[in-house]
Design a protein around this motif. Structure first.
Motif, PDB file in Angstrom:
ATOM      1  N   ILE A   1     -17.529 -10.142   0.177  1.00 31.30           N
ATOM      2  CA  ILE A   1     -16.622  -9.017   1.091  1.00 31.30           C
ATOM      3  C   ILE A   1     -16.418  -8.932  -0.255  1.00 31.30           C
ATOM      4  O   ILE A   1     -15.809  -9.288  -1.177  1.00 31.30           O
ATOM      5  CB  ILE A   1     -16.317  -9.564   1.968  1.00 31.30           C
ATOM      6  N   ILE A   2     -15.766  -6.939  -0.001  1.00 30.40           N
ATOM      7  CA  ILE A   2     -15.243  -7.293  -1.257  1.00 30.40           C
ATOM      8  C   ILE A   2     -13.775  -5.923  -0.102  1.00 30.40           C
ATOM      9  O   ILE A   2     -14.489  -5.553   0.652  1.00 30.40           O
ATOM     10  CB  ILE A   2     -16.063  -5.747  -1.965  1.00 30.40           C
ATOM     11  N   ILE A   3     -13.173  -5.776  -0.351  1.00 31.57           N
ATOM     12  CA  ILE A   3     -11.656  -5.456   0.169  1.00 31.57           C
ATOM     13  C   ILE A   3     -11.478  -4.507  -0.747  1.00 31.57           C
ATOM     14  O   ILE A   3     -10.457  -4.683  -1.280  1.00 31.57           O
ATOM     15  CB  ILE A   3     -10.774  -6.767   0.674  1.00 31.57           C
ATOM     16  N   HIS A   4     -11.734  -3.114  -0.269  1.00 34.09           N
ATOM     17  CA  HIS A   4     -10.687  -2.044  -0.633  1.00 34.09           C
ATOM     18  C   HIS A   4      -9.577  -1.966  -0.060  1.00 34.09           C
ATOM     19  O   HIS A   4      -9.170  -0.958   0.647  1.00 34.09           O
ATOM     20  CB  HIS A   4     -11.440  -0.745  -0.649  1.00 34.09           C
ATOM     21  N   ALA A   5      -8.552  -1.599  -0.973  1.00 30.64           N
ATOM     22  CA  ALA A   5      -7.328  -1.230  -1.350  1.00 30.64           C
ATOM     23  C   ALA A   5      -6.233  -1.157  -1.867  1.00 30.64           C
ATOM     24  O   ALA A   5      -6.955  -1.566  -2.943  1.00 30.64           O
ATOM     25  CB  ALA A   5      -6.428  -2.710  -0.002  1.00 30.64           C
TER      26      ALA A   5
END
Length: 171
Positions: free
Chosen positions: A103-107
């Motif tokens: 998973i990739i968390i964009h923030a």
């Protein structure tokens, strides 16, 4: 404005005597973080500014110095805030089919430390809970929304301004 101070057992106090006699049992660090996160969230959703969480580290206020027992941590507020972010991440991921996936968390870059946790504690918890292959981050210019992807598919998102209400809803 308010301050949140979990009780610490300080040397040369009646509380220390009670602790040594077994009449007082201090909170663990984990218990204090959980309780403080709830308190902090209640204040935040009611627009009450929290100016400090946890006793400030000083020459004598240090574990092994004047602090004899209790939930002392030099970055206590950070622990509380990253706990709140962890719950928001869990709420988004709980119904997703992500076992053995990346998973990739964009923030926003300013949120990365809260999302990852100290020593990657939140990443490690997410990997354990959801049996993930990998968790990584992608910096965005969006300062309000945290978006989570499974490779290239959007899993979900949450708004930074709603994390306190989300946290209380999950309690």
């Amino acid at each position: 404005m308010v301050r949140i101070y979990p009780t610490l057992t300080i040397r040369d106090t009646e509380l220390l005597n009670m602790y040594e006699e077994g009449a007082y049992k201090p909170l663990t660090l984990e218990e204090a973080v959980d309780i403080s996160a709830v308190i902090y969230s209640h204040y935040a959703v009611n627009n009450i500014k929290v100016i400090r969480i946890g006793l400030q580290n000083s020459d004598s206020i240090n574990e092994g110095e004047d602090v004899a027992a209790g939930p002392f941590h030099p970055a206590f507020r950070q622990l509380v805030e990253e706990n709140i972010y962890l719950y928001s991440l869990i709420s988004v991921l709980k119904n997703a089919d992500i076992k053995d996936k990346h998973i990739i968390i964009h923030a926003d870059e300013k949120l990365m430390s809260f999302l990852a946790g100290q020593k990657k504690s939140n990443i490690n918890k997410l990997m354990e809970i959801f049996h993930l292959k990998q968790v990584s981050f992608n910096k965005t210019n969006n300062t309000d929304e945290i978006i989570i992807y499974d490779e290239n598919k959007k899993i979900g998102s949450f708004d930074k301004s709603l994390i306190f209400q989300n946290y209380l809803d999950l309690q």
